[in-house]
Design a protein around this motif. Structure first.
Motif, PDB file in Angstrom:
ATOM      1  N   UNK A 138       0.841  -1.198   0.000  1.00  0.00           N
ATOM      2  CA  UNK A 138       0.000   0.000   0.000  1.00  0.00           C
ATOM      3  C   UNK A 138       0.879   1.252   0.000  1.00  0.00           C
ATOM      4  N   UNK A 139       1.859   1.264   0.899  1.00  0.00           N
ATOM      5  CA  UNK A 139       2.742   2.422   1.013  1.00  0.00           C
ATOM      6  C   UNK A 139       3.610   2.576  -0.232  1.00  0.00           C
ATOM      7  N   UNK A 140       4.228   1.475  -0.663  1.00  0.00           N
ATOM      8  CA  UNK A 140       5.150   1.550  -1.805  1.00  0.00           C
ATOM      9  C   UNK A 140       4.436   1.979  -3.076  1.00  0.00           C
ATOM     10  N   UNK A 141       3.291   1.376  -3.356  1.00  0.00           N
ATOM     11  CA  UNK A 141       2.566   1.722  -4.579  1.00  0.00           C
ATOM     12  C   UNK A 141       2.030   3.146  -4.510  1.00  0.00           C
ATOM     13  N   UNK A 142       1.583   3.562  -3.308  1.00  0.00           N
ATOM     14  CA  UNK A 142       1.083   4.921  -3.155  1.00  0.00           C
ATOM     15  C   UNK A 142       2.169   5.960  -3.354  1.00  0.00           C
TER      16      UNK A 142
END
Length: 226
Positions: free
Chosen positions: A17-21
């Motif tokens: 979630x964090x990386x893609x965001x």
């Protein structure tokens, strides 16, 4: 097809979630450099999409971590060291939530920082320290119970590596973003490793037959003579 245990899935989802965001938000930030700039700059005051990045990306990622903490808690009953570590991990997530709602000033390197910026930086740096200490205590507690996710030596090396990466994040001018991202990766990999250890224990408990019900007991021989 085997289902992925939630204790592994939740930190993995948070990381993705964090990386893609961050990758997606970086595409809409002109000239953004993932190696040299903090992730927080994507949600800084004055940016076009900062409010959405803080709410959906940064705050959203910590929701998965808090769910992991809540689910893992039942595995640490009676283990004070691991419970203390889990509490620090919850503090880590809550501090990052605070940092998400108090964004840093534009480009995160102001000459005269606002109150929001000071809160953001204090919460963020404290969160990383709490996360490292929490994961160390969880690993130590699990080792004492014979459920070690990592050895004591490895846990100590991970804390030292994390402290070095945190220092690099604060002090580096050209590679602050790189140091921060590697530190985030270290924390998430450690969380996932703990989740793997706990899920293996749960699997062993599920497949171990109840010997009291499975064992018919010794067969009595008849003493009657034929």
């Amino acid at each position: 097809m085997a289902k992925l245990n939630p204790l592994i899935l939740l930190p993995l989802l948070s990381f993705l979630w964090l990386a893609s965001g961050v990758v997606l938000a970086g595409r809409y930030y002109p000239g953004y450099d993932h190696l040299g700039q903090f992730m927080s700059e994507l949600g800084a005051s004055g940016t076009t999409h900062g409010a959405w990045v803080n709410l959906l990306v940064f705050a959203g990622a910590e929701v998965w971590v808090l769910l992991f903490v809540a689910l893992a808690g039942r595995n640490f009953i009676g283990n004070g060291v691991a419970l203390a570590g889990l509490l620090l991990l919850a503090v880590y997530a809550f501090l990052l939530l605070i940092a998400a709602f108090f964004p840093c000033d534009f480009e995160c390197r102001p000459v005269e920082p606002t109150r929001s910026h000071l809160i953001h930086v204090s919460a963020g740096m404290s969160a990383y320290a709490a996360g490292l200490c929490g994961l160390f205590l969880i690993s130590t507690g699990l080792r004492r119970d014979g459920r070690g996710a990592v050895s004591d030596r490895t846990a100590g090396l991970l804390v030292l590596a994390g402290a070095g990466l945190l220092a690099g994040t604060v002090l580096s001018q050209g590679y602050a973003g790189l140091f921060q991202r590697v530190l985030e990766g270290l924390l998430y990999l450690w969380m996932i490793r703990i989740g793997v250890a706990l899920s293996r224990q749960a699997a062993q408990v599920d497949v171990t037959p109840d010997k009291r019900s499975a064992d018919p007991g010794p067969t009595r021989r008849s003493t009657r003579q034929i």
